[in-house]
Design a protein around this motif. Structure first.
Motif, PDB file in Angstrom:
ATOM      1  N   MET B  36     -21.302 -56.403 -81.387  1.00  0.00           N
ATOM      2  CA  MET B  36     -20.237 -55.472 -80.976  1.00  0.00           C
ATOM      3  C   MET B  36     -20.601 -54.020 -81.253  1.00  0.00           C
ATOM      4  O   MET B  36     -19.847 -53.115 -80.900  1.00  0.00           O
ATOM      5  CB  MET B  36     -18.923 -55.840 -81.667  1.00  0.00           C
ATOM      6  CG  MET B  36     -18.352 -57.174 -81.212  1.00  0.00           C
ATOM      7  SD  MET B  36     -16.682 -57.476 -81.878  1.00  0.00           S
ATOM      8  CE  MET B  36     -16.764 -59.222 -82.290  1.00  0.00           C
ATOM      9  N   GLN B  45     -16.837 -51.857 -73.852  1.00  0.00           N
ATOM     10  CA  GLN B  45     -16.983 -53.053 -74.704  1.00  0.00           C
ATOM     11  C   GLN B  45     -16.499 -54.321 -73.997  1.00  0.00           C
ATOM     12  O   GLN B  45     -15.594 -55.002 -74.497  1.00  0.00           O
ATOM     13  CB  GLN B  45     -16.242 -52.832 -76.030  1.00  0.00           C
ATOM     14  CG  GLN B  45     -16.708 -51.539 -76.737  1.00  0.00           C
ATOM     15  CD  GLN B  45     -15.865 -51.176 -77.955  1.00  0.00           C
ATOM     16  OE1 GLN B  45     -15.411 -52.036 -78.685  1.00  0.00           O
ATOM     17  NE2 GLN B  45     -15.651 -49.881 -78.167  1.00  0.00           N
ATOM     18  N   TRP B  47     -17.057 -57.395 -73.777  1.00  0.00           N
ATOM     19  CA  TRP B  47     -17.617 -58.657 -74.267  1.00  0.00           C
ATOM     20  C   TRP B  47     -16.621 -59.501 -75.035  1.00  0.00           C
ATOM     21  O   TRP B  47     -15.639 -59.018 -75.599  1.00  0.00           O
ATOM     22  CB  TRP B  47     -18.841 -58.373 -75.143  1.00  0.00           C
ATOM     23  CG  TRP B  47     -18.697 -57.199 -76.057  1.00  0.00           C
ATOM     24  CD1 TRP B  47     -17.738 -57.012 -77.022  1.00  0.00           C
ATOM     25  CD2 TRP B  47     -19.520 -56.016 -76.061  1.00  0.00           C
ATOM     26  NE1 TRP B  47     -17.929 -55.799 -77.625  1.00  0.00           N
ATOM     27  CE2 TRP B  47     -19.006 -55.165 -77.069  1.00  0.00           C
ATOM     28  CE3 TRP B  47     -20.645 -55.614 -75.337  1.00  0.00           C
ATOM     29  CZ2 TRP B  47     -19.579 -53.938 -77.354  1.00  0.00           C
ATOM     30  CZ3 TRP B  47     -21.207 -54.378 -75.621  1.00  0.00           C
ATOM     31  CH2 TRP B  47     -20.671 -53.557 -76.614  1.00  0.00           C
ATOM     32  N   GLU B  48     -16.898 -60.804 -75.021  1.00  0.00           N
ATOM     33  CA  GLU B  48     -16.185 -61.797 -75.827  1.00  0.00           C
ATOM     34  C   GLU B  48     -17.255 -62.756 -76.343  1.00  0.00           C
ATOM     35  O   GLU B  48     -18.302 -62.913 -75.705  1.00  0.00           O
ATOM     36  CB  GLU B  48     -15.182 -62.587 -74.960  1.00  0.00           C
ATOM     37  CG  GLU B  48     -14.131 -61.740 -74.284  1.00  0.00           C
ATOM     38  CD  GLU B  48     -12.875 -61.522 -75.136  1.00  0.00           C
ATOM     39  OE1 GLU B  48     -12.655 -62.293 -76.091  1.00  0.00           O
ATOM     40  OE2 GLU B  48     -12.141 -60.559 -74.838  1.00  0.00           O
ATOM     41  N   PHE B  49     -17.005 -63.400 -77.458  1.00  0.00           N
ATOM     42  CA  PHE B  49     -18.024 -64.251 -78.080  1.00  0.00           C
ATOM     43  C   PHE B  49     -17.435 -65.605 -78.463  1.00  0.00           C
ATOM     44  O   PHE B  49     -16.397 -65.655 -79.134  1.00  0.00           O
ATOM     45  CB  PHE B  49     -18.589 -63.561 -79.331  1.00  0.00           C
ATOM     46  CG  PHE B  49     -19.165 -62.211 -79.028  1.00  0.00           C
ATOM     47  CD1 PHE B  49     -20.477 -62.082 -78.610  1.00  0.00           C
ATOM     48  CD2 PHE B  49     -18.374 -61.063 -79.106  1.00  0.00           C
ATOM     49  CE1 PHE B  49     -21.002 -60.831 -78.289  1.00  0.00           C
ATOM     50  CE2 PHE B  49     -18.884 -59.813 -78.789  1.00  0.00           C
ATOM     51  CZ  PHE B  49     -20.199 -59.691 -78.369  1.00  0.00           C
ATOM     52  N   CYS B  81     -19.999 -63.614 -73.530  1.00  0.00           N
ATOM     53  CA  CYS B  81     -19.276 -63.601 -72.249  1.00  0.00           C
ATOM     54  C   CYS B  81     -18.898 -62.170 -71.882  1.00  0.00           C
ATOM     55  O   CYS B  81     -18.756 -61.315 -72.753  1.00  0.00           O
ATOM     56  CB  CYS B  81     -17.990 -64.417 -72.359  1.00  0.00           C
ATOM     57  SG  CYS B  81     -18.254 -66.161 -72.726  1.00  0.00           S
TER      58      CYS B  81
END
Lengths: 171, 171
Positions: B36, B45, B47-49, B81
């Motif tokens: 991150m 930003q 993104w996801e995890f 993701c």
């Protein structure tokens, strides 16, 4: 070596002000070594690097790239490019070039060098104008500029950690 | 901190064999923090995890992902993701997720953790099957798996530096 590396990753910020001091050749060499140490799909290493330190050339970029004003001040930039010709697997080259770009940013921060990533690909116009300015062949894709220099501004680390972005085993 | 960070970048190799030892939660947390801390276009930003440590779930991935056999052995994987919904600027999310993925790999190497990046995006079938297995919403794009674990193999650093890839001011 863990904590120093984590520090270099966590404290990296986009630096857009630079002093006039030029970058040592040895530093640029290490940044390029870091870039080429990135992983790539099927280890195809689909990258090429244009090191730009000619003042007049750097000054020309902001005439077509809207977010590149800091190049008027930066002593150096690296244009990361992707070479897809003859690659068996072509779809991953932008990810490979992004990994190489990120390695440059982290390595720069570790050496006290400021940097900022400027997107080029997939914007057709930015790619076309970059090709023209630097005489880049048609089969080479300009991907990203990294502006580089000794920092002319200090920025506190920015904590972007957000636990809401973390999921466990299933969404 | 320069040389240790450069070392962590230059010595990183794709590790595909792991011991059974699970990963400490603190290590996974640091890897996600590193992810991150990547830059992203317009600081969006995107993104996801998904942290995967359920044995049965990990064992299922190789049934649809041809290069993921090491997940049968890896104690943990992170599925990076991309979330593009509502983003003003959408084209850069794969590059942002690639930068986040690369930060995980370098941070892992710095802590003595082995890792390998497995591409998912832009392969429709791999994205679809990942969505099904992990119950991922339609507006979230599975981007890459990172297999993680204590290394069960040692690899010498691979010198990928190639001066022929470097150009100066013009092609």
């Amino acid at each position: 070596m863990g904590s120093k590396v984590i520090d270099a990753i966590l404290t990296r910020r986009s630096i857009r002000k630079f002093t006039e001091k030029p970058l040592d050749k040895a530093i640029i060499q290490l940044l390029l070594k870091a870039a080429m140490s990135a992983p790539s799909a099927h280890n195809q290493q689909p990258w090429e690097f244009l090191v730009i330190d000619d003042r007049k050339t750097l000054d020309t970029v902001p005439s077509f790239h809207p977010y590149s004003k800091m190049l008027l001040q930066a002593p150096t930039a690296i244009l990361v490019c992707g070479k897809t010709k003859d690659l068996p697997a072509q779809v991953f080259w932008p990810q490979d070039c992004a990994a190489a770009t990120q390695n440059i940013l982290v390595a720069a921060n570790a050496m006290g060098i400021g940097s900022v990533w400027l997107g080029v690909y997939p914007h057709d116009e930015l790619m076309k104008k970059s090709r023209e300015l630097f005489n880049i062949p048609e089969d080479i894709n300009p991907f990203s500029f990294v502006a580089l220099g000794h920092p002319g501004e200090e920025k506190e680390p920015s904590n972007r950690f957000d636990p809401d972005r973390i999921h466990h085993n299933r969404w």
